[in-house]
Scaffold this active site. Structure first.
Site, PDB file in Angstrom:
ATOM      1  N   LYS A 197       0.814  -1.190   0.000  1.00  0.00           N
ATOM      2  CA  LYS A 197       0.000   0.000   0.000  1.00  0.00           C
ATOM      3  C   LYS A 197       0.859   1.256   0.000  1.00  0.00           C
ATOM      4  O   LYS A 197       0.390   2.346  -0.301  1.00  0.00           O
ATOM      5  CB  LYS A 197      -0.877   0.027   1.266  1.00  0.00           C
ATOM      6  CG  LYS A 197      -1.783  -1.148   1.440  1.00  0.00           C
ATOM      7  CD  LYS A 197      -2.458  -1.088   2.835  1.00  0.00           C
ATOM      8  CE  LYS A 197      -3.131  -2.412   3.134  1.00  0.00           C
ATOM      9  NZ  LYS A 197      -3.593  -2.455   4.551  1.00  0.00           N
ATOM     10  N   GLY A 198       2.127   1.100   0.373  1.00  0.00           N
ATOM     11  CA  GLY A 198       2.983   2.251   0.649  1.00  0.00           C
ATOM     12  C   GLY A 198       3.131   3.233  -0.496  1.00  0.00           C
ATOM     13  O   GLY A 198       3.291   4.430  -0.279  1.00  0.00           O
ATOM     14  N   GLU A 228       7.438   2.460  -6.411  1.00  0.00           N
ATOM     15  CA  GLU A 228       7.625   1.909  -5.063  1.00  0.00           C
ATOM     16  C   GLU A 228       7.888   3.045  -4.078  1.00  0.00           C
ATOM     17  O   GLU A 228       8.399   4.098  -4.443  1.00  0.00           O
ATOM     18  CB  GLU A 228       8.794   0.914  -5.135  1.00  0.00           C
ATOM     19  CG  GLU A 228       9.220   0.257  -3.855  1.00  0.00           C
ATOM     20  CD  GLU A 228       8.181  -0.567  -3.147  1.00  0.00           C
ATOM     21  OE1 GLU A 228       7.109  -0.018  -2.834  1.00  0.00           O
ATOM     22  OE2 GLU A 228       8.456  -1.744  -2.837  1.00  0.00           O
ATOM     23  N   ASP A 229       7.525   2.826  -2.831  1.00  0.00           N
ATOM     24  CA  ASP A 229       7.793   3.855  -1.833  1.00  0.00           C
ATOM     25  C   ASP A 229       9.258   3.853  -1.400  1.00  0.00           C
ATOM     26  O   ASP A 229       9.919   4.886  -1.416  1.00  0.00           O
ATOM     27  CB  ASP A 229       6.848   3.718  -0.612  1.00  0.00           C
ATOM     28  CG  ASP A 229       6.845   2.327   0.015  1.00  0.00           C
ATOM     29  OD1 ASP A 229       7.536   1.416  -0.503  1.00  0.00           O
ATOM     30  OD2 ASP A 229       6.151   2.132   1.022  1.00  0.00           O
ATOM     31  N   ASP A 232      14.641  -0.845  -0.230  1.00  0.00           N
ATOM     32  CA  ASP A 232      15.353  -1.118   1.022  1.00  0.00           C
ATOM     33  C   ASP A 232      16.332  -2.274   0.790  1.00  0.00           C
ATOM     34  O   ASP A 232      17.399  -2.072   0.234  1.00  0.00           O
ATOM     35  CB  ASP A 232      14.295  -1.411   2.099  1.00  0.00           C
ATOM     36  CG  ASP A 232      14.856  -1.551   3.495  1.00  0.00           C
ATOM     37  OD1 ASP A 232      15.859  -0.901   3.807  1.00  0.00           O
ATOM     38  OD2 ASP A 232      14.285  -2.307   4.301  1.00  0.00           O
ATOM     39  N   LYS A 282      17.331   3.295   0.277  1.00  0.00           N
ATOM     40  CA  LYS A 282      18.263   3.078   1.398  1.00  0.00           C
ATOM     41  C   LYS A 282      19.371   2.152   0.898  1.00  0.00           C
ATOM     42  O   LYS A 282      19.324   0.940   1.158  1.00  0.00           O
ATOM     43  CB  LYS A 282      17.548   2.396   2.570  1.00  0.00           C
ATOM     44  CG  LYS A 282      16.475   3.191   3.267  1.00  0.00           C
ATOM     45  CD  LYS A 282      16.055   2.418   4.530  1.00  0.00           C
ATOM     46  CE  LYS A 282      14.667   2.729   4.967  1.00  0.00           C
ATOM     47  NZ  LYS A 282      14.202   1.845   6.065  1.00  0.00           N
ATOM     48  N   PHE A 333      14.180   4.371   9.879  1.00  0.00           N
ATOM     49  CA  PHE A 333      12.827   3.882   9.627  1.00  0.00           C
ATOM     50  C   PHE A 333      11.910   5.083   9.509  1.00  0.00           C
ATOM     51  O   PHE A 333      11.814   5.895  10.431  1.00  0.00           O
ATOM     52  CB  PHE A 333      12.343   2.926  10.714  1.00  0.00           C
ATOM     53  CG  PHE A 333      11.180   2.107  10.230  1.00  0.00           C
ATOM     54  CD1 PHE A 333      11.391   0.909   9.547  1.00  0.00           C
ATOM     55  CD2 PHE A 333       9.877   2.560  10.393  1.00  0.00           C
ATOM     56  CE1 PHE A 333      10.316   0.179   9.059  1.00  0.00           C
ATOM     57  CE2 PHE A 333       8.798   1.833   9.897  1.00  0.00           C
ATOM     58  CZ  PHE A 333       9.025   0.635   9.237  1.00  0.00           C
ATOM     59  N   VAL A 334      11.259   5.194   8.368  1.00  0.00           N
ATOM     60  CA  VAL A 334      10.434   6.376   8.097  1.00  0.00           C
ATOM     61  C   VAL A 334       8.964   6.006   7.937  1.00  0.00           C
ATOM     62  O   VAL A 334       8.634   4.872   7.567  1.00  0.00           O
ATOM     63  CB  VAL A 334      10.930   7.129   6.849  1.00  0.00           C
ATOM     64  CG1 VAL A 334      12.319   7.687   7.071  1.00  0.00           C
ATOM     65  CG2 VAL A 334      10.891   6.241   5.618  1.00  0.00           C
ATOM     66  N   ASP A 356       4.177   3.132   6.462  1.00  0.00           N
ATOM     67  CA  ASP A 356       3.550   2.761   7.735  1.00  0.00           C
ATOM     68  C   ASP A 356       4.516   2.132   8.714  1.00  0.00           C
ATOM     69  O   ASP A 356       5.609   1.686   8.367  1.00  0.00           O
ATOM     70  CB  ASP A 356       2.427   1.751   7.481  1.00  0.00           C
ATOM     71  CG  ASP A 356       2.974   0.359   7.152  1.00  0.00           C
ATOM     72  OD1 ASP A 356       3.849   0.261   6.262  1.00  0.00           O
ATOM     73  OD2 ASP A 356       2.555  -0.620   7.794  1.00  0.00           O
ATOM     74  N   ARG A 373       0.264   6.154   7.839  1.00  0.00           N
ATOM     75  CA  ARG A 373       0.312   6.352   6.382  1.00  0.00           C
ATOM     76  C   ARG A 373      -0.229   7.719   5.981  1.00  0.00           C
ATOM     77  O   ARG A 373       0.186   8.291   4.988  1.00  0.00           O
ATOM     78  CB  ARG A 373      -0.514   5.278   5.665  1.00  0.00           C
ATOM     79  CG  ARG A 373       0.037   3.864   5.764  1.00  0.00           C
ATOM     80  CD  ARG A 373      -0.679   2.968   4.752  1.00  0.00           C
ATOM     81  NE  ARG A 373      -0.476   1.549   4.999  1.00  0.00           N
ATOM     82  CZ  ARG A 373       0.586   0.849   4.578  1.00  0.00           C
ATOM     83  NH1 ARG A 373       1.536   1.433   3.897  1.00  0.00           N
ATOM     84  NH2 ARG A 373       0.678  -0.436   4.843  1.00  0.00           N
TER      85      ARG A 373
HETATM   86  P1  IMP Z   1      12.563  -4.243   0.464  1.00  0.00           P
HETATM   87  O1  IMP Z   1      13.349  -4.571   1.699  1.00  0.00           O
HETATM   88  O2  IMP Z   1      13.420  -3.461  -0.529  1.00  0.00           O
HETATM   89  O3  IMP Z   1      11.970  -5.478  -0.140  1.00  0.00           O
HETATM   90  O4  IMP Z   1      11.399  -3.260   0.912  1.00  0.00           O
HETATM   91  C1  IMP Z   1      10.117  -3.719   1.053  1.00  0.00           C
HETATM   92  C2  IMP Z   1       9.180  -2.728   1.649  1.00  0.00           C
HETATM   93  O5  IMP Z   1       9.478  -2.541   2.998  1.00  0.00           O
HETATM   94  C3  IMP Z   1       9.150  -1.320   1.105  1.00  0.00           C
HETATM   95  O6  IMP Z   1       8.450  -1.209  -0.078  1.00  0.00           O
HETATM   96  C4  IMP Z   1       8.396  -0.639   2.214  1.00  0.00           C
HETATM   97  O7  IMP Z   1       7.010  -0.832   2.052  1.00  0.00           O
HETATM   98  C5  IMP Z   1       8.895  -1.375   3.435  1.00  0.00           C
HETATM   99  N1  IMP Z   1       9.877  -0.550   4.129  1.00  0.00           N
HETATM  100  C6  IMP Z   1      11.217  -0.551   4.037  1.00  0.00           C
HETATM  101  N2  IMP Z   1      11.776   0.383   4.805  1.00  0.00           N
HETATM  102  C7  IMP Z   1      10.733   1.026   5.391  1.00  0.00           C
HETATM  103  C8  IMP Z   1      10.642   2.159   6.288  1.00  0.00           C
HETATM  104  O8  IMP Z   1      11.628   2.802   6.698  1.00  0.00           O
HETATM  105  N3  IMP Z   1       9.383   2.530   6.649  1.00  0.00           N
HETATM  106  C9  IMP Z   1       8.255   1.909   6.212  1.00  0.00           C
HETATM  107  N4  IMP Z   1       8.297   0.870   5.368  1.00  0.00           N
HETATM  108  C10 IMP Z   1       9.528   0.434   4.969  1.00  0.00           C
HETATM  109 MG    MG Z   2       6.290  -0.887  -0.199  1.00  0.00          MG
END
Ligand code: IMP
Ligand code: MG
Length: 181
Positions: free
Chosen positions: A45-46, A101-102, A105, A133, A154-155, A161, A167
């Site tokens: 949802k982000g 994507e939001d 990470d 990140k 962590f944001v 969220d 959100r």
């Molecule tokens: P990934 O680790 O790149 O697979 O990230 C997956 C998802 O984790 C991101 O799309 C976000 O929805 C969530 N995420 C990663 N870091 C944060 C954060 O700092 N705050 C909130 N959600 C996060």
């Molecule tokens: Mg996401």
């Protein structure tokens, strides 16, 4: 009247800073399209807030779709495994696709989606992420368009969220200035 912002938390990017950067990203994406059509695919949802704002900053014949994955559970810690909870509504074969994507990470989510979408033979496949990140990366993946590159914080807010909360905050705020795993 006092501005409602990060509910006492530290602000990382204000709604004005976000709007300015999203406008720049939209202009860059528009240029790169050379007048072709675009299918935007938001990751629920982000990325919902970002997709809606970015779509209005792109001057092109654009449609949008959403997918949902699970990776983070309800807290700060990633489960590692990614699975698809909601698939695309429309086929993307032969289309110019932009994954929206939001946060990029660990890269696990986008590496999974990129592989999945490439199997459907889009004409082009690009990635736009509002936040990156890079220090957290497990999968070697980079976005074509990055709003802001940030350290390991962590944001929350602007769609992002913590346990489904926050959100709706209009700014991007820092929840934990430490180093969540
Ligand atoms: P990934 O680790 O790149 O697979 O990230 C997956 C998802 O984790 C991101 O799309 C976000 O929805 C969530 N995420 C990663 N870091 C944060 C954060 O700092 N705050 C909130 N959600 C996060
Ligand atoms: Mg996401």
């Amino acid at each position: 009247m006092a501005t409602v912002t990060c509910q006492g938390l530290e602000i990382l990017y204000s709604r004005q800073q976000i709007a300015e950067r999203v406008a720049e990203m939209g202009a860059e994406i528009t240029r790169d399209l050379h007048g072709e059509k675009l299918v935007m695919v938001g990751v629920l949802k982000g990325a919902a807030f970002f997709l809606v704002d970015l779509s209005r900053a792109i001057q092109a014949d654009a449609t949008y779709d959403f997918v949902a994955t699970s990776s983070y559970g309800n807290g700060l810690r990633s489960s590692g495994a990614v699975k698809l909870i909601k698939d695309l509504d429309q086929p993307i074969e032969g289309k110019n696709v932009l994954i929206v994507e939001d946060i990029l990470d660990t890269g696990l989510t986008l590496a999974y989606l990129r592989k999945l979408f490439l199997q459907q033979r889009p004409k082009t496949l690009r990635i736009a992420t509002l936040l990156d990140k890079p220090s957290r990366r497990i999968e070697p993946i980079e976005a074509d368009y990055v709003g802001f590159s940030i350290p390991n914080l962590f944001v929350i807010g602007y769609g992002m969220d913590y346990g489904e909360r926050y959100r709706n905050l209009p700014d991007i705020c820092i929840l934990d200035p430490g180093q969540p795993e």
